[in-house]
Motif scaffolding. Structure first.
Motif, PDB file in Angstrom:
ATOM      1  N   LEU A 238       0.861  -1.183   0.000  1.00  6.45           N
ATOM      2  CA  LEU A 238       0.000   0.000   0.000  1.00  6.45           C
ATOM      3  C   LEU A 238       0.897   1.232   0.000  1.00  6.45           C
ATOM      4  N   VAL A 239       0.685   2.136  -0.961  1.00  6.91           N
ATOM      5  CA  VAL A 239       1.516   3.343  -1.086  1.00  6.91           C
ATOM      6  C   VAL A 239       0.620   4.569  -1.228  1.00  6.91           C
ATOM      7  N   ASN A 240       0.963   5.638  -0.491  1.00  7.32           N
ATOM      8  CA  ASN A 240       0.273   6.918  -0.607  1.00  7.32           C
ATOM      9  C   ASN A 240       1.317   7.985  -0.928  1.00  7.32           C
ATOM     10  N   ILE A 241       1.182   8.575  -2.116  1.00  5.59           N
ATOM     11  CA  ILE A 241       2.101   9.614  -2.583  1.00  5.59           C
ATOM     12  C   ILE A 241       1.286  10.813  -3.045  1.00  5.59           C
ATOM     13  N   THR A 242       1.689  11.997  -2.603  1.00  2.00           N
ATOM     14  CA  THR A 242       1.125  13.240  -3.124  1.00  2.00           C
ATOM     15  C   THR A 242       2.105  13.763  -4.167  1.00  2.00           C
ATOM     16  N   HIS A 243       1.618  13.973  -5.396  1.00  2.00           N
ATOM     17  CA  HIS A 243       2.485  14.476  -6.466  1.00  2.00           C
ATOM     18  C   HIS A 243       1.616  15.145  -7.517  1.00  2.00           C
ATOM     19  N   THR A 244       2.114  16.189  -8.138  1.00  4.05           N
ATOM     20  CA  THR A 244       1.302  16.957  -9.077  1.00  4.05           C
ATOM     21  C   THR A 244       1.434  16.514 -10.534  1.00  4.05           C
ATOM     22  N   TRP A 245       2.140  15.414 -10.794  1.00  5.90           N
ATOM     23  CA  TRP A 245       2.221  14.866 -12.161  1.00  5.90           C
ATOM     24  C   TRP A 245       2.623  13.400 -12.020  1.00  5.90           C
ATOM     25  N   ASN A 246       1.615  12.521 -11.959  1.00  3.74           N
ATOM     26  CA  ASN A 246       1.874  11.120 -11.632  1.00  3.74           C
ATOM     27  C   ASN A 246       2.828  10.410 -12.572  1.00  3.74           C
ATOM     28  N   ALA A 247       2.845  10.793 -13.837  1.00  6.78           N
ATOM     29  CA  ALA A 247       3.708  10.106 -14.795  1.00  6.78           C
ATOM     30  C   ALA A 247       5.192  10.282 -14.491  1.00  6.78           C
TER      31      ALA A 247
END
Length: 194
Positions: free
Chosen positions: A66-75
């Motif tokens: 299970l991973v939770n990442i906040t990022h403004t451009w997933n690619a």
């Protein structure tokens, strides 16, 4: 007397076989050294100490991430996982277009891979997925997590990498849920037949 010992031994072996065949309930352990910033054009390592069982213990039968990442451009994001005695294994890369954020479980038993070309927020349960390039051809690996069916005891490492210098992000949290064969009850490990 010999017959009684033989019957007792068979009973002990029968109970031991039943215990070994049954799976213990899934155990989840979360990393404690997060959140961590994911640097532009860089990567960050986070560790998790699996302390259930022992170094000489049984092999896991199912591992989910299970991973939770906040990022403004997933690619831009790639995630790799390393077991205590293994090499880094790519879990996903370049999946998500211009979408923001990941809150995903990677599970070989999921219905399909994480959509790499979709720009929606990634949330749900998926198989391991990668795209050759941003928006490229998606590869789904339905058995990737099975590579972690090893003795889980020790330090696991998750690497989150950003391949762009424009957008930033944070590895907020991650955890492993592992199933394995049930250990023998303590009483059975000390029985002696005379």
């Amino acid at each position: 007397m010999k017959e009684n010992r033989f019957i007792s031994t068979l009973a002990i072996l029968g109970v031991a076989a039943l215990a070994a065949a049954r799976l213990y309930a899934a155990v989840t352990i979360a990393s404690t050294n997060v959140p961590l910033l994911i640097p532009d054009l860089g990567n960050v390592n986070s560790t998790l100490n699996w302390n259930v069982g022992s170094a000489g213990g049984p092999v896991a039968t199912d591992v989910n991430l299970l991973v939770n990442i906040t990022h403004t451009w997933n690619a831009d994001i790639g995630v790799s996982l390393t077991a205590p005695a293994g090499a880094a294994t790519l879990i996903w890369n370049n999946c998500g277009g211009s979408g923001d954020n990941f809150n995903v479980t990677i599970d070989d038993a999921a219905a399909g891979g994480m959509p790499c070309t979709s720009s929606a927020t990634k949330a749900g349960t998926f198989q391991s997925s990668t795209a050759a390039t941003n928006g490229g051809v998606q590869t789904v690996n339905a058995t990737r997590m099975a590579t972690f069916n090893v003795n889980p005891f020790g330090t696991w490492t998750l690497n989150a990498a950003d391949d762009s210098s424009v957008c930033t992000g944070t590895l907020n949290s991650w955890s492993l849920t592992i199933n394995g064969p049930a250990p023998l009850p303590v009483e059975l490990t000390k029985i002696e037949a005379n």
